[in-house]
Design an enzyme around this catalytic site. Sequence first.
Site, short mmCIF file in Angstrom:
data_model
loop_
_atom_site.label_atom_id
_atom_site.label_comp_id
_atom_site.label_asym_id
_atom_site.label_seq_id
_atom_site.Cartn_x
_atom_site.Cartn_y
_atom_site.Cartn_z
CB ILE A 1 -1.01 0.01 1.17
CG1 ILE A 1 -2.12 1.03 0.93
CG2 ILE A 1 -0.35 0.28 2.51
CD1 ILE A 1 -2.97 0.76 -0.27
CB SER B 1 12.06 -0.04 5.69
OG SER B 1 12.03 -1.44 5.79
NE ARG B 2 9.52 -4.68 9.48
CZ ARG B 2 9.06 -5.87 9.15
NH1 ARG B 2 8.96 -6.80 10.05
NH2 ARG B 2 8.69 -6.14 7.90
CE1 TYR C 1 8.30 2.04 9.18
CE2 TYR C 1 8.96 0.15 10.50
CZ TYR C 1 8.45 0.67 9.33
OH TYR C 1 8.12 -0.17 8.29
CG HIS D 1 -2.29 0.82 11.47
ND1 HIS D 1 -3.48 0.63 10.82
CD2 HIS D 1 -1.34 0.40 10.59
CE1 HIS D 1 -3.26 0.13 9.62
NE2 HIS D 1 -1.98 -0.02 9.46
CE LYS E 1 -8.44 -1.11 5.17
NZ LYS E 1 -7.75 -2.26 4.50
CG ASP F 1 -7.01 -6.19 5.42
OD1 ASP F 1 -6.06 -5.90 6.16
OD2 ASP F 1 -7.01 -5.99 4.19
N1 LIG Z 1 -6.13 1.54 1.34
C1 LIG Z 1 -6.06 0.38 0.73
O1 LIG Z 1 -6.60 0.16 -0.34
C2 LIG Z 1 -5.26 -0.73 1.34
C3 LIG Z 1 -4.94 -1.82 0.57
C4 LIG Z 1 -4.14 -2.80 1.13
C5 LIG Z 1 -3.74 -2.68 2.43
N2 LIG Z 1 -4.09 -1.61 3.18
C6 LIG Z 1 -3.62 -1.47 4.58
O2 LIG Z 1 -2.24 -1.19 4.52
C7 LIG Z 1 -1.57 -1.87 5.56
C8 LIG Z 1 -0.40 -2.67 4.99
O3 LIG Z 1 -0.88 -3.59 4.04
P1 LIG Z 1 0.02 -4.08 2.81
O4 LIG Z 1 -0.88 -4.82 1.91
O5 LIG Z 1 0.82 -2.96 2.26
O6 LIG Z 1 0.99 -5.10 3.56
P2 LIG Z 1 2.37 -5.71 3.05
O7 LIG Z 1 2.55 -5.50 1.59
O8 LIG Z 1 2.44 -7.09 3.60
O9 LIG Z 1 3.47 -4.83 3.78
C9 LIG Z 1 3.66 -4.92 5.18
C10 LIG Z 1 4.02 -3.55 5.68
O10 LIG Z 1 4.10 -3.51 7.10
C11 LIG Z 1 5.35 -2.87 7.46
N3 LIG Z 1 5.76 -3.31 8.78
C12 LIG Z 1 6.10 -2.49 9.78
N4 LIG Z 1 6.35 -3.16 10.90
C13 LIG Z 1 6.16 -4.46 10.60
C14 LIG Z 1 6.27 -5.64 11.35
N5 LIG Z 1 6.63 -5.63 12.64
N6 LIG Z 1 6.03 -6.80 10.72
C15 LIG Z 1 5.66 -6.83 9.42
N7 LIG Z 1 5.54 -5.72 8.65
C16 LIG Z 1 5.78 -4.55 9.26
C17 LIG Z 1 6.27 -3.24 6.33
O11 LIG Z 1 7.31 -2.32 6.23
P3 LIG Z 1 8.87 -2.70 6.34
O12 LIG Z 1 9.00 -4.17 6.03
O13 LIG Z 1 9.49 -1.83 5.34
O14 LIG Z 1 9.25 -2.34 7.75
C18 LIG Z 1 5.33 -3.06 5.15
O15 LIG Z 1 5.17 -1.69 4.85
C19 LIG Z 1 -2.62 -2.66 6.32
O16 LIG Z 1 -3.00 -1.92 7.45
C20 LIG Z 1 -3.77 -2.76 5.36
O17 LIG Z 1 -5.04 -2.82 6.01
C21 LIG Z 1 -4.82 -0.62 2.65
#
Ligand SMILES: NC(=O)c1ccc[n+]([C@@H]2O[C@H](COP(=O)([O-])OP(=O)(O)OC[C@H]3O[C@@H](n4cnc5c(N)ncnc54)[C@H](OP(=O)(O)O)[C@@H]3O)[C@@H](O)[C@H]2O)c1
Length: 327
Positions: free
Chosen positions: A18, A39-40, A61, A82, A100, A181
Amino acid sequence: MEPLNGPIRWGLAGTGSIVKSFATDFARAGEGEIVAVASRSQDSADAFAAAHGIERAHGSYAALAADPDVDIVYVGGINPVHAPQTVMFLEAGKHVLVEKPIALNTREVDEMIAAAAANDRFLMEAMWMRFNPASVDAVARIHDGAIGEVRRVLADFSFNLPYDPESRLFDPTKGGGALLDVGIYPYTLAWWILGEPDTTTAAGHLADTGVDDAISLLCGWESGASAALTAGVRVPGTMTARIEGSEGVVEFPLPAHAPDHFVLTQGFDEETVRHEPPGLHYQAIEVHRRLRAGERESARMPLATSRAMTSHFDALRAQLGVVYPAD
Ligand SMILES: NC(=O)c1ccc[n+]([C@@H]2O[C@H](COP(=O)([O-])OP(=O)(O)OC[C@H]3O[C@@H](n4cnc5c(N)ncnc54)[C@H](OP(=O)(O)O)[C@@H]3O)[C@@H](O)[C@H]2O)c1
């Protein structure tokens, strides 16, 4: 409240899918600049910064929170980060736009709202549907009486993913589950149109990990309006929405949470209303407006609504038996 003058400098917290979409769509916001990403992992931050032309890459962070040249942070990590990340950035004096669901439970939302108030900073949940032009226009028309009195909302956000207990959608330690989600979208749509439901019940199926993977929600309002909402991450759905009123119908095609058109039926007249494509930048434009006006939240996505909706989710999760480590 002091308005933000000069350039609006964004930092991105996360490098997942996202955050990539946000960085891409942001180019259409018209103002503001993404100046840092965190990022981490330093390698992930470096790669993300190189791919998106971002000046500074932070390997933690906390380093982003300490960056003096960042005004606002977009928190785009998995659900359990979050609240803690938002509080950290607010305490460091940053404004925050957080993905969200705003948090896992009401206690976390309260901590975030308190941190925003204590530090006099802007805070908003990134519920992008509320800012996408086709959704905004359709809901405004419904509120103006285009379909008469709203009687029913039928909406779905379900897709069928292979079961993977490690994925963020199924793992409770990553805040998995359909309600938070994807169920949040039909719930937001019904709430946006009709206000806070007076009654709401949930039934559904839990994955072996204990999170909900297919749910049905039934909402009622004192007016007699009702909503039947479905969501799932391991069940095929239509991803459409239909709002039925005494004088007509509004239909959102797939994907109903991010449409570029809707169909308005009034009596025997049917009109397809087309708009600019959806994007994550419309919510950023709203953030810019509020910061320029010196405001600390948006009336289009109020913190009270994010909090109230989270408290409904707490109750619905209790009905389903879904518990997170943060509860
Ligand atoms: N608005 C929308 O349309 C939409 C769509 C999809 C998802 N989302 C929301 O966006 C969020 C992330 O979803 P995503 O699909 O982007 O997930 P993803 O591709 O699996 O990415 C995971 C994200 O979490 C971060 N992160 C930070 N601390 C973490 C931890 N302790 N363990 C694992 N990851 C960690 C990662 O960053 P680093 O690895 O760089 O630290 C990465 O940015 C969720 O809250 C989801 O509900 C929104």
